[in-house]
Motif scaffolding. Structure first.
Motif, PDB file in Angstrom:
ATOM      1  N   GLU A  40       0.643  -1.286  -0.486  1.00 12.74           N
ATOM      2  CA  GLU A  40      -0.617   0.184   0.093  1.00 12.74           C
ATOM      3  C   GLU A  40       0.749   1.003   0.035  1.00 12.74           C
ATOM      4  O   GLU A  40       0.847   2.601  -0.495  1.00 12.74           O
ATOM      5  CB  GLU A  40      -0.936  -0.108   1.381  1.00 12.74           C
ATOM      6  CG  GLU A  40      -1.413  -0.841   1.342  1.00 12.74           C
ATOM      7  CD  GLU A  40      -1.120  -1.874   1.955  1.00 12.74           C
ATOM      8  OE1 GLU A  40      -0.696  -2.200   2.829  1.00 12.74           O
ATOM      9  OE2 GLU A  40      -1.579  -3.761   1.052  1.00 12.74           O
ATOM     10  N   LEU A  41       1.939   1.229   0.163  1.00 15.33           N
ATOM     11  CA  LEU A  41       2.637   2.625   0.686  1.00 15.33           C
ATOM     12  C   LEU A  41       4.202   2.422  -0.800  1.00 15.33           C
ATOM     13  O   LEU A  41       4.107   3.472  -0.635  1.00 15.33           O
ATOM     14  CB  LEU A  41       3.468   2.049   2.224  1.00 15.33           C
ATOM     15  CG  LEU A  41       2.993   2.205   3.109  1.00 15.33           C
ATOM     16  CD1 LEU A  41       4.268   2.035   4.017  1.00 15.33           C
ATOM     17  CD2 LEU A  41       2.834   3.570   3.501  1.00 15.33           C
ATOM     18  N   ALA A  57       1.982  -5.502  -6.705  1.00 15.92           N
ATOM     19  CA  ALA A  57       2.008  -7.234  -6.250  1.00 15.92           C
ATOM     20  C   ALA A  57       3.498  -7.328  -5.712  1.00 15.92           C
ATOM     21  O   ALA A  57       4.371  -7.411  -6.034  1.00 15.92           O
ATOM     22  CB  ALA A  57       1.882  -7.921  -7.199  1.00 15.92           C
ATOM     23  N   MET A  58       3.359  -7.983  -4.163  1.00 17.14           N
ATOM     24  CA  MET A  58       4.126  -8.154  -3.759  1.00 17.14           C
ATOM     25  C   MET A  58       4.949  -9.459  -3.326  1.00 17.14           C
ATOM     26  O   MET A  58       3.951  -9.832  -2.032  1.00 17.14           O
ATOM     27  CB  MET A  58       4.584  -7.101  -3.029  1.00 17.14           C
ATOM     28  CG  MET A  58       5.890  -6.232  -3.209  1.00 17.14           C
ATOM     29  SD  MET A  58       5.934  -4.945  -1.874  1.00 17.14           S
ATOM     30  CE  MET A  58       6.777  -4.861  -1.424  1.00 17.14           C
ATOM     31  N   ARG A  67       6.249  -7.530  -8.670  1.00 13.73           N
ATOM     32  CA  ARG A  67       5.203  -7.067 -10.268  1.00 13.73           C
ATOM     33  C   ARG A  67       4.498  -5.528 -10.132  1.00 13.73           C
ATOM     34  O   ARG A  67       3.684  -4.964  -9.146  1.00 13.73           O
ATOM     35  CB  ARG A  67       4.352  -7.630 -10.767  1.00 13.73           C
ATOM     36  CG  ARG A  67       4.599  -7.320 -12.582  1.00 13.73           C
ATOM     37  CD  ARG A  67       3.582  -8.026 -13.207  1.00 13.73           C
ATOM     38  NE  ARG A  67       3.920  -7.558 -14.673  1.00 13.73           N
ATOM     39  CZ  ARG A  67       2.664  -6.900 -14.950  1.00 13.73           C
ATOM     40  NH1 ARG A  67       1.162  -6.882 -13.989  1.00 13.73           N
ATOM     41  NH2 ARG A  67       2.532  -6.550 -16.528  1.00 13.73           N
ATOM     42  N   TYR A  68       5.379  -4.591 -10.657  1.00 14.06           N
ATOM     43  CA  TYR A  68       4.449  -3.257 -10.239  1.00 14.06           C
ATOM     44  C   TYR A  68       4.536  -2.565 -11.898  1.00 14.06           C
ATOM     45  O   TYR A  68       5.121  -2.596 -13.676  1.00 14.06           O
ATOM     46  CB  TYR A  68       5.741  -1.797 -10.116  1.00 14.06           C
ATOM     47  CG  TYR A  68       6.338  -2.198  -8.298  1.00 14.06           C
ATOM     48  CD1 TYR A  68       5.690  -3.145  -7.672  1.00 14.06           C
ATOM     49  CD2 TYR A  68       7.261  -1.883  -8.057  1.00 14.06           C
ATOM     50  CE1 TYR A  68       6.443  -2.988  -6.558  1.00 14.06           C
ATOM     51  CE2 TYR A  68       7.957  -2.189  -7.052  1.00 14.06           C
ATOM     52  CZ  TYR A  68       7.273  -2.782  -6.060  1.00 14.06           C
ATOM     53  OH  TYR A  68       7.793  -3.680  -4.217  1.00 14.06           O
ATOM     54  N   VAL A  69       3.607  -1.807 -11.841  1.00 11.90           N
ATOM     55  CA  VAL A  69       2.718  -1.140 -12.629  1.00 11.90           C
ATOM     56  C   VAL A  69       2.481   0.027 -12.776  1.00 11.90           C
ATOM     57  O   VAL A  69       1.373   0.000 -11.951  1.00 11.90           O
ATOM     58  CB  VAL A  69       1.559  -2.187 -13.848  1.00 11.90           C
ATOM     59  CG1 VAL A  69       1.362  -1.682 -15.550  1.00 11.90           C
ATOM     60  CG2 VAL A  69       1.913  -4.065 -13.471  1.00 11.90           C
ATOM     61  N   ALA A 105       7.518 -12.257 -20.992  1.00  6.61           N
ATOM     62  CA  ALA A 105       6.900 -12.487 -20.105  1.00  6.61           C
ATOM     63  C   ALA A 105       6.628 -12.412 -19.247  1.00  6.61           C
ATOM     64  O   ALA A 105       7.579 -11.707 -18.544  1.00  6.61           O
ATOM     65  CB  ALA A 105       7.741 -14.261 -19.893  1.00  6.61           C
ATOM     66  N   PRO A 106       6.025 -12.276 -17.632  1.00  2.00           N
ATOM     67  CA  PRO A 106       5.760 -11.409 -16.783  1.00  2.00           C
ATOM     68  C   PRO A 106       6.711 -12.214 -15.769  1.00  2.00           C
ATOM     69  O   PRO A 106       7.192 -11.690 -14.201  1.00  2.00           O
ATOM     70  CB  PRO A 106       4.031 -12.063 -16.160  1.00  2.00           C
ATOM     71  CG  PRO A 106       3.467 -12.304 -17.320  1.00  2.00           C
ATOM     72  CD  PRO A 106       4.569 -12.521 -18.324  1.00  2.00           C
TER      73      PRO A 106
END
Length: 168
Positions: A40-41, A57-58, A67-69, A105-106
């Protein structure tokens, strides 16, 4: 060693493959670490002032993925992902990082850089954060250095410092 610096953040190139970013924040290590490791931070600081984060997503554990977008103000999407390799609470995080390109690929680690982030106690209860990126080659290092990342990281540190102060 080449160097570019400001009064608040230093960017150096310790080797042909590395970038070292150093900034001292006016907050204790455990709060800076919390801002760095709480999804959230992370959503609040990772895009800097350049857009809106849509995914943070961690799976924050050794071997876990992240993953950060974000959608940048220019209306294009920017995504990164990686894997946590080492975690020492309040002191150190080592992780891979891949900038996703069309067709990436992710979960691919192809083209990954290795980031080592340390959180060291400094005078007055502050924290010196060091981000050492091993890009694997001079060409990749130079591409990263010329990408505008310095301005983005500067914004990220400003927001992290504000967030950490609000957690106290």
């Amino acid at each position: 060693m080449a160097q570019a610096s400001s009064s608040t953040m230093d960017v150096t190139f310790p080797s042909d493959t590395e970038i070292l970013i150093t900034r001292t924040l006016n907050a204790p290590p455990h709060l800076v670490y919390r801002a760095w490791t709480t999804p959230e931070l992370v959503r609040k600081w990772w895009p800097g002032r350049r857009g809106e984060m849509t995914v943070a997503a961690m799976d924050f554990r050794v071997g876990g993925a992240w993953r950060y977008v974000m959608v940048a103000h220019g209306e294009f999407q920017v995504a990164f992902h990686g894997t946590y390799r080492e975690i020492v609470p309040n002191e150190r995080i080592v992780h891979t990082e891949v900038m996703e390109m069309p067709g990436t690929a992710p979960d691919s680690e192809e083209g990954a850089v290795l980031n080592t982030v340390t959180f060291d106690r400094a005078d007055g209860g502050a924290t010196t954060v060091r981000i050492r990126t091993d890009a694997g080659s001079k060409e990749v290092r130079d591409t990263i250095a010329q990408s505008g990342m310095e301005g983005g990281v500067r914004e990220q540190f400003e927001i992290i410092e504000e967030l950490a102060a609000s957690l106290a």
